[in-house]
Every structure is written in structure tokens, then in C-alpha cells.
Write a protein that holds these residues in place. Structure first.
Motif, short mmCIF file in Angstrom:
data_model
loop_
_atom_site.label_atom_id
_atom_site.label_comp_id
_atom_site.label_asym_id
_atom_site.label_seq_id
_atom_site.Cartn_x
_atom_site.Cartn_y
_atom_site.Cartn_z
N TYR A 44 55.84 34.51 69.19
CA TYR A 44 55.50 34.18 67.81
C TYR A 44 54.45 33.07 67.79
CZ TYR A 44 59.59 36.81 66.27
OH TYR A 44 60.49 37.81 66.01
N ASN A 45 53.63 33.06 66.76
CA ASN A 45 52.69 31.96 66.57
C ASN A 45 53.42 30.69 66.16
OD1 ASN A 45 51.12 34.63 65.65
ND2 ASN A 45 49.76 33.23 66.73
N SER A 46 54.51 30.85 65.41
CA SER A 46 55.35 29.71 65.04
C SER A 46 56.79 30.17 64.90
CB SER A 46 54.87 29.07 63.72
OG SER A 46 55.05 29.96 62.64
N VAL A 47 57.70 29.25 65.18
CA VAL A 47 59.13 29.53 65.08
C VAL A 47 59.76 28.40 64.28
CG1 VAL A 47 61.28 29.92 66.34
CG2 VAL A 47 59.12 30.69 67.34
N LYS A 48 60.42 28.76 63.18
CA LYS A 48 61.07 27.77 62.33
C LYS A 48 62.58 27.98 62.38
CE LYS A 48 57.19 26.40 60.39
NZ LYS A 48 56.46 25.38 61.06
N CYS A 49 63.31 26.88 62.54
CA CYS A 49 64.77 26.93 62.46
C CYS A 49 65.14 26.64 61.01
CB CYS A 49 65.41 25.92 63.41
SG CYS A 49 67.21 26.06 63.42
N VAL A 101 61.46 33.08 61.35
CA VAL A 101 62.37 32.21 60.60
C VAL A 101 63.77 32.62 61.05
CG1 VAL A 101 63.23 31.49 58.35
CG2 VAL A 101 60.79 31.99 58.66
N GLU A 102 64.42 31.73 61.79
CA GLU A 102 65.71 32.03 62.43
C GLU A 102 66.65 30.86 62.21
OE1 GLU A 102 68.83 33.23 64.24
OE2 GLU A 102 67.17 34.66 64.23
N GLY A 103 67.89 31.17 61.86
CA GLY A 103 68.86 30.13 61.54
C GLY A 103 69.67 29.60 62.71
N CYS A 104 69.68 30.28 63.82
CA CYS A 104 70.50 29.88 64.97
C CYS A 104 69.63 29.09 65.96
CB CYS A 104 71.09 31.11 65.64
SG CYS A 104 72.09 30.75 67.10
N ILE A 105 69.98 27.83 66.19
CA ILE A 105 69.14 26.94 67.00
C ILE A 105 68.97 27.43 68.43
CG2 ILE A 105 71.03 25.36 67.59
CD1 ILE A 105 67.31 24.45 66.93
N SER A 106 69.99 28.01 69.03
CA SER A 106 69.83 28.50 70.41
C SER A 106 68.86 29.68 70.46
CB SER A 106 71.18 28.86 71.04
OG SER A 106 71.79 29.92 70.35
N THR A 107 68.86 30.50 69.42
CA THR A 107 67.91 31.61 69.35
C THR A 107 66.49 31.07 69.13
OG1 THR A 107 69.64 33.05 68.48
CG2 THR A 107 67.37 33.76 68.14
N VAL A 108 66.37 30.05 68.30
CA VAL A 108 65.06 29.42 68.06
C VAL A 108 64.48 28.91 69.38
CG1 VAL A 108 63.94 27.41 66.99
CG2 VAL A 108 65.45 28.86 65.64
N ARG A 109 65.31 28.25 70.17
CA ARG A 109 64.84 27.74 71.47
C ARG A 109 64.36 28.88 72.36
NH1 ARG A 109 69.95 24.39 71.45
NH2 ARG A 109 69.33 22.49 70.37
N ALA A 110 65.12 29.96 72.40
CA ALA A 110 64.74 31.11 73.24
C ALA A 110 63.44 31.74 72.74
CB ALA A 110 65.86 32.14 73.25
N LEU A 111 63.26 31.84 71.43
CA LEU A 111 62.03 32.40 70.87
C LEU A 111 60.84 31.49 71.16
CD1 LEU A 111 63.33 33.69 67.41
CD2 LEU A 111 62.64 35.07 69.38
N ASP A 112 61.04 30.19 71.08
CA ASP A 112 59.97 29.24 71.43
C ASP A 112 59.53 29.45 72.88
OD1 ASP A 112 59.09 27.70 69.30
OD2 ASP A 112 60.72 26.25 69.50
N GLU A 113 60.51 29.58 73.77
CA GLU A 113 60.20 29.76 75.19
C GLU A 113 59.51 31.10 75.46
OE1 GLU A 113 63.63 29.17 77.68
OE2 GLU A 113 64.08 27.24 76.73
N ALA A 114 59.89 32.13 74.71
CA ALA A 114 59.32 33.46 74.92
C ALA A 114 57.83 33.51 74.54
CB ALA A 114 60.10 34.51 74.13
#
Length: 151
Positions: A73-78, A57-70
Motif C-alpha cells: 500500500y502507499n499508505s496504511v492507516k490504523c 484502512v484497517e482497524g487491527c493494529i497487528s494487521t496494520v503492522r503486517a501491511l506496513d511491512e509488506a
């Protein structure tokens, strides 16, 4: 050369403590709030293994995108942790608030912990032990993150 471990740095000490807690708790599901670079997901994978479901659970959209690409995590929520805690209806083994609660007000911390106690079997909190006043942060990619401000 002296290592951080030899100097007893807070990062080393906190990482050791979180690893020990994970080892003893053996969670089957973890929610990592303020996931940043995914440090705690890597730690959970190393200590607990692939059988644990890990959500970011991450509030910064650019970080969410990077976590998705990495893909660690099983799921990433912005979302802001306050909003996620109010809306999500699931129940989980462990919440990790790793260097994140200092970014919300004391009133929000109390409210969030009340909600988290209903939703998680265990809560791990890593936070500065003294006042560190910090404004938002600008990352290497030039993105400014207001959520990094200490409150």
C-alpha cells in the motif's frame, strides 16, 4: 482435482467481478477498507498498475503492522472505517469494502455509505449473501480480533 473456479465458489466469482470492475473503472486512487492480508491491493496492482495510489484502512493494529511491512500500500492507516470516513477530507476514485461491512451494524452501514458516496466516485462492496454469525477471530499469531465479529 476440481478447482474453486470450476465449482463457481463465491471467492472466485467475487474476485472476478472486482477485477472486471477495476479494469473498467481504471481508478487512480483506491481506499481498501478492512484491508486484511492485502488481497485487493495486489489485485489493483495487477489490474491497474503502479500508477494507482492505494490506501489501507484497517482497524487491527497487528494487521496494520503486517501491511506496513509488506509494502503493498502507499499508505496504511490504523482506524475504524466509520471514523476514517468521518475525518478524512480527500476525494478518491474507488472505495473497496471487501468483506468488512458485515462487521458493523446496519445503522453504521447506512451512515458509512452516505459518507462514502460523497467521497468516492465508485464503491465496490463484497459481502456475504446470507447470514453468517461469527464471533471475533484469533489469528495464527495468537492475536484476538474483536473487529471480526459479524453484526
Amino acid at each position: 482435482m476440481t478447482s474453486a473456479a470450476q465449482l463457481g465458489s463465491s471467492e472466485y466469482i467475487c474476485d472476478f467481478a472486482v477485477e472486471e470492475q477495476l479494469r473498467k473503472l481504471k481508478p487512480t486512487s483506491v481506499v481498501d477498507f478492512g484491508s486484511g492480508g492485502g488481497k485487493y491491493a495486489r489485485m489493483v496492482r495487477q489490474v491497474v498498475g503502479e500508477g494507482c495510489t492505494i490506501a489501507a484502512v484497517e482497524g487491527c493494529i497487528s494487521t496494520v503492522r503486517a501491511l506496513d511491512e509488506a509494502g503493498i500500500y502507499n499508505s496504511v492507516k490504523c482506524d475504524l472505517l466509520q471514523n476514517w470516513l468521518e475525518r478524512d477530507t480527500g476525494h478518491y476514485s474507488v472505495a473497496i469494502f471487501g468483506d468488512v461491512i458485515e462487521h458493523i451494524t446496519p445503522r453504521e452501514v447506512r451512515h458509512c455509505m452516505k459518507l462514502a458516496l460523497e467521497k468516492f466516485d465508485h464503491i465496490i462492496i463484497v459481502a456475504p449473501l446470507h447470514d453468517i454469525f461469527q464471533d471475533g477471530a484469533t489469528y495464527a499469531d495468537g492475536v484476538y480480533n474483536e473487529l471480526e465479529k459479524h453484526k
